[in-house]
Design a protein around this motif. Structure first.
Motif, PDB file in Angstrom:
ATOM      1  N   MET A   1       0.896  -1.217   0.087  1.00 43.38           N
ATOM      2  CA  MET A   1       0.016   0.025   0.072  1.00 43.38           C
ATOM      3  C   MET A   1       0.918   1.191   0.122  1.00 43.38           C
ATOM      4  O   MET A   1       2.225   1.123   0.222  1.00 43.38           O
ATOM      5  N   GLN A   2       0.183   2.418  -0.200  1.00 45.32           N
ATOM      6  CA  GLN A   2       0.848   3.696   0.193  1.00 45.32           C
ATOM      7  C   GLN A   2       0.142   4.479   0.814  1.00 45.32           C
ATOM      8  O   GLN A   2      -1.095   4.650   0.650  1.00 45.32           O
ATOM      9  N   GLY A   3       0.887   5.345   1.764  1.00 49.14           N
ATOM     10  CA  GLY A   3       0.031   6.207   2.730  1.00 49.14           C
ATOM     11  C   GLY A   3       0.846   7.287   2.798  1.00 49.14           C
ATOM     12  O   GLY A   3       1.886   7.632   2.229  1.00 49.14           O
ATOM     13  N   TRP A   4       0.774   8.198   3.692  1.00 52.05           N
ATOM     14  CA  TRP A   4       1.354   9.807   3.859  1.00 52.05           C
ATOM     15  C   TRP A   4       1.779   9.541   5.229  1.00 52.05           C
ATOM     16  O   TRP A   4       1.092   9.222   6.260  1.00 52.05           O
ATOM     17  N   MET A   5       2.881  10.190   5.522  1.00 53.85           N
ATOM     18  CA  MET A   5       3.287  10.321   6.861  1.00 53.85           C
ATOM     19  C   MET A   5       3.817  11.794   7.223  1.00 53.85           C
ATOM     20  O   MET A   5       4.369  12.467   6.476  1.00 53.85           O
ATOM     21  N   ASN A   6       3.419  12.183   8.442  1.00 57.21           N
ATOM     22  CA  ASN A   6       4.201  13.449   9.081  1.00 57.21           C
ATOM     23  C   ASN A   6       5.305  13.022  10.020  1.00 57.21           C
ATOM     24  O   ASN A   6       5.264  12.000  10.231  1.00 57.21           O
ATOM     25  N   PRO A   7       5.808  13.883  10.739  1.00 56.03           N
ATOM     26  CA  PRO A   7       7.108  13.397  11.419  1.00 56.03           C
ATOM     27  C   PRO A   7       6.457  12.648  12.554  1.00 56.03           C
ATOM     28  O   PRO A   7       7.057  11.654  13.346  1.00 56.03           O
ATOM     29  N   ALA A   8       5.142  13.061  13.330  1.00 53.79           N
ATOM     30  CA  ALA A   8       4.704  12.364  14.272  1.00 53.79           C
ATOM     31  C   ALA A   8       4.374  10.894  14.069  1.00 53.79           C
ATOM     32  O   ALA A   8       4.504  10.021  14.774  1.00 53.79           O
ATOM     33  N   ALA A   9       3.740  10.697  12.854  1.00 51.69           N
ATOM     34  CA  ALA A   9       3.558   9.401  12.435  1.00 51.69           C
ATOM     35  C   ALA A   9       4.593   8.614  12.014  1.00 51.69           C
ATOM     36  O   ALA A   9       4.853   7.259  12.507  1.00 51.69           O
ATOM     37  N   LEU A  10       5.596   9.344  11.723  1.00 52.69           N
ATOM     38  CA  LEU A  10       7.023   8.422  11.519  1.00 52.69           C
ATOM     39  C   LEU A  10       7.706   7.976  12.840  1.00 52.69           C
ATOM     40  O   LEU A  10       8.040   6.853  12.952  1.00 52.69           O
ATOM     41  N   GLN A  11       7.645   8.836  13.705  1.00 51.41           N
ATOM     42  CA  GLN A  11       8.167   8.570  15.041  1.00 51.41           C
ATOM     43  C   GLN A  11       7.234   7.642  15.902  1.00 51.41           C
ATOM     44  O   GLN A  11       7.927   6.574  16.512  1.00 51.41           O
ATOM     45  N   GLN A  12       5.952   7.538  15.764  1.00 49.39           N
ATOM     46  CA  GLN A  12       5.239   6.701  16.318  1.00 49.39           C
ATOM     47  C   GLN A  12       5.397   5.220  15.881  1.00 49.39           C
ATOM     48  O   GLN A  12       5.502   4.309  16.443  1.00 49.39           O
ATOM     49  N   THR A  13       5.412   5.305  14.189  1.00 52.21           N
ATOM     50  CA  THR A  13       5.795   3.934  13.769  1.00 52.21           C
ATOM     51  C   THR A  13       7.018   3.256  14.277  1.00 52.21           C
ATOM     52  O   THR A  13       7.225   2.216  14.722  1.00 52.21           O
ATOM     53  N   LEU A  14       8.138   4.308  14.336  1.00 50.71           N
ATOM     54  CA  LEU A  14       9.646   3.852  14.798  1.00 50.71           C
ATOM     55  C   LEU A  14       9.544   3.349  16.349  1.00 50.71           C
ATOM     56  O   LEU A  14      10.106   2.327  16.907  1.00 50.71           O
ATOM     57  N   ASP A  15       8.633   3.916  17.223  1.00 51.89           N
ATOM     58  CA  ASP A  15       8.441   3.650  18.609  1.00 51.89           C
ATOM     59  C   ASP A  15       7.618   2.483  18.823  1.00 51.89           C
ATOM     60  O   ASP A  15       7.875   1.786  19.684  1.00 51.89           O
ATOM     61  N   SER A  16       6.590   2.391  18.253  1.00 51.19           N
ATOM     62  CA  SER A  16       5.551   1.325  18.363  1.00 51.19           C
ATOM     63  C   SER A  16       5.809  -0.014  17.554  1.00 51.19           C
ATOM     64  O   SER A  16       5.391  -1.205  17.792  1.00 51.19           O
ATOM     65  N   GLY A  17       6.596   0.139  16.575  1.00 51.59           N
ATOM     66  CA  GLY A  17       6.831  -1.202  15.613  1.00 51.59           C
ATOM     67  C   GLY A  17       5.710  -1.324  14.733  1.00 51.59           C
ATOM     68  O   GLY A  17       5.707  -2.384  13.975  1.00 51.59           O
ATOM     69  N   LYS A  18       4.407  -0.415  14.864  1.00 49.98           N
ATOM     70  CA  LYS A  18       3.386  -0.814  13.827  1.00 49.98           C
ATOM     71  C   LYS A  18       3.331   0.477  13.056  1.00 49.98           C
ATOM     72  O   LYS A  18       3.263   1.532  13.501  1.00 49.98           O
TER      73      LYS A  18
END
Length: 202
Positions: A31-48
């Motif tokens: 898939m393709q989506g969009w990230m802002n800095p907070a989304a990327l950081q949450q992805t890195l922190d949560s692993g989801k």
């Protein structure tokens, strides 16, 4: 994964970067989506994998309703540092329509289907549904599964020298299936064998 969101170029997309999600083993684009800095950081922190939803105007974790999470296995940036490639392990269909890729069945690579098969075999091992042939194999134990792989190997070899192409393809498919079950019985994914082939190729 040491990626600092502040090191990326967020200016071109008004604070958003395109994020392409790729299956971490098969390479299939999911898939393709969009990230802002907070989304990327949450992805890195949560692993989801978490996106910024432009329609909801908030962070949105893939699978927050369906539980079909995308577990992060790696993240890359392009040379301009203004787009992201996320390698993820899906925990179910990625598309809300029920398909493994939001780009449809044509996006699935051949190894991608083998990965689907391996996931199904793994689920059969865990759940042991009644009436399933795969359940019968696992219930029979490792020796019985190994015996079946040997039988299918012999049948494949015989088909190669004494039968037509359709018979050979059928026997080869049986062999691949039973080999997948055997690997799972030893706690290994089929991808382990594929990765070994890739290692030898390199």
């Amino acid at each position: 994964m040491n990626l600092d969101p502040a090191s990326l170029d967020w200016s071109k997309g008004d604070g958003l970067l395109p994020a392409i999600v790729q299956h971490w083993r098969s390479g299939t684009v999911l898939m393709q989506g969009w990230m802002n800095p907070a989304a990327l950081q949450q992805t890195l922190d949560s692993g989801k994998v978490t996106f910024y939803s432009r329609s909801k105007q908030r962070l949105w974790t893939k699978g927050e309703r369906s539980q079909h999470w995308l577990l992060l296995r790696g993240v890359l940036t392009d040379c301009d540092r203004d787009s992201l490639l996320l390698r993820a392990e899906p925990q179910g269909p990625t598309c809300h329509l029920g398909s493994d890729s939001c780009f449809g069945a044509e996006a699935l690579q051949s190894p991608g289907f083998l990965d689907q098969l391996d996931a199904l075999v793994a689920a059969r091992e865990r759940e042991r549904p009644a009436g399933s042939y795969t359940t019968q194999l696992f219930d029979g134990g490792l020796r019985r599964i190994a015996q079946k792989v040997g039988e299918e190997g012999v049948e494949t070899a015989l088909a190669a020298v004494a039968q037509d192409e359709a018979a050979l393809v059928g026997e080869a498919a049986d062999l691949l299936f039973h080999l997948t079950v055997l690997l799972r019985a030893r706690g290994l994914p089929l991808a382990a064998a594929i990765e070994e082939l890739q290692r030898r190729h390199r």
